[in-house]
Write a protein that holds these residues in place. Structure first.
Motif, PDB file in Angstrom:
ATOM      1  N   GLU A  65       3.114  -0.485  -6.099  1.00 31.60           N
ATOM      2  CA  GLU A  65       2.953   0.671  -6.980  1.00 31.60           C
ATOM      3  C   GLU A  65       4.029   1.732  -6.716  1.00 31.60           C
ATOM      4  OE1 GLU A  65      -0.246   4.219  -7.597  1.00 31.60           O
ATOM      5  OE2 GLU A  65      -1.048   2.193  -7.326  1.00 31.60           O
ATOM      6  N   LYS A  66       4.265   2.072  -5.447  1.00 35.06           N
ATOM      7  CA  LYS A  66       5.226   3.123  -5.113  1.00 35.06           C
ATOM      8  C   LYS A  66       6.674   2.712  -5.381  1.00 35.06           C
ATOM      9  CE  LYS A  66       2.478   5.576  -1.707  1.00 35.06           C
ATOM     10  NZ  LYS A  66       2.548   6.971  -2.079  1.00 35.06           N
ATOM     11  N   ALA A  67       6.984   1.430  -5.190  1.00 32.11           N
ATOM     12  CA  ALA A  67       8.364   0.965  -5.353  1.00 32.11           C
ATOM     13  C   ALA A  67       8.624   0.336  -6.715  1.00 32.11           C
ATOM     14  CB  ALA A  67       8.706  -0.036  -4.255  1.00 32.11           C
TER      15      ALA A  67
ATOM     16  N   ASN B 147      -0.250  -3.802  -2.272  1.00 32.88           N
ATOM     17  CA  ASN B 147      -0.488  -3.150  -3.557  1.00 32.88           C
ATOM     18  C   ASN B 147       0.089  -1.736  -3.587  1.00 32.88           C
ATOM     19  OD1 ASN B 147      -1.798  -5.439  -4.505  1.00 32.88           O
ATOM     20  ND2 ASN B 147      -3.820  -4.691  -3.948  1.00 32.88           N
ATOM     21  N   ALA B 148      -0.022  -1.006  -2.487  1.00 35.29           N
ATOM     22  CA  ALA B 148       0.536   0.346  -2.420  1.00 35.29           C
ATOM     23  C   ALA B 148       2.058   0.308  -2.506  1.00 35.29           C
ATOM     24  CB  ALA B 148       0.093   1.036  -1.131  1.00 35.29           C
ATOM     25  N   VAL B 149       2.680  -0.652  -1.814  1.00 33.54           N
ATOM     26  CA  VAL B 149       4.141  -0.792  -1.872  1.00 33.54           C
ATOM     27  C   VAL B 149       4.571  -1.166  -3.286  1.00 33.54           C
ATOM     28  CG1 VAL B 149       6.097  -2.211  -1.077  1.00 33.54           C
ATOM     29  CG2 VAL B 149       4.435  -1.315   0.576  1.00 33.54           C
TER      30      VAL B 149
END
Length: 97
Positions: free
Chosen positions: A17-19, A13-15
């Motif tokens: 959102e960031k990418a 989920n973090a990847v």
């Protein structure tokens, strides 16, 4: 995520959102990175990500140990394990946290 463990879903989920990726694409990317690092380590290679750190294997020789329940001496077999050494940028970020 201070003081909380991040699992694979959280990482995906973090990847995403960031990418700016979909969850599916981020999951494929995370899986590809993990698989690539694992394959390199199995082949005996180091994986260095500048600023982040180095993944490598470390060999532990066979040694004598003690069974903690009985106190008996026992042979601990040789093994190979994965190790991570943080890079200077990561060390700095951790010390500033």
């Amino acid at each position: 995520m201070s003081g909380v463990s991040m699992n694979r879903t959280d990482l995906k989920n973090a990847v995403a959102e960031k990418a700016g990726l979909t969850g599916t694409d981020a999951d494929k990317a995370v899986a590809a990175v993990i698989d690539s690092i694992a394959e390199a380590l199995v082949a005996g290679d180091k994986v260095t990500i500048p600023g982040f750190g180095t993944f490598e294997t470390r060999h532990r020789a066979a040694r004598q140990g003690r069974n903690p329940q009985t106190g008996e001496s026992m042979e601990i077999a040789a093994s190979t394990s994965a190790a991570f050494k943080p890079g200077s940028d990561l060390k700095r970020r951790l010390s500033d946290a």
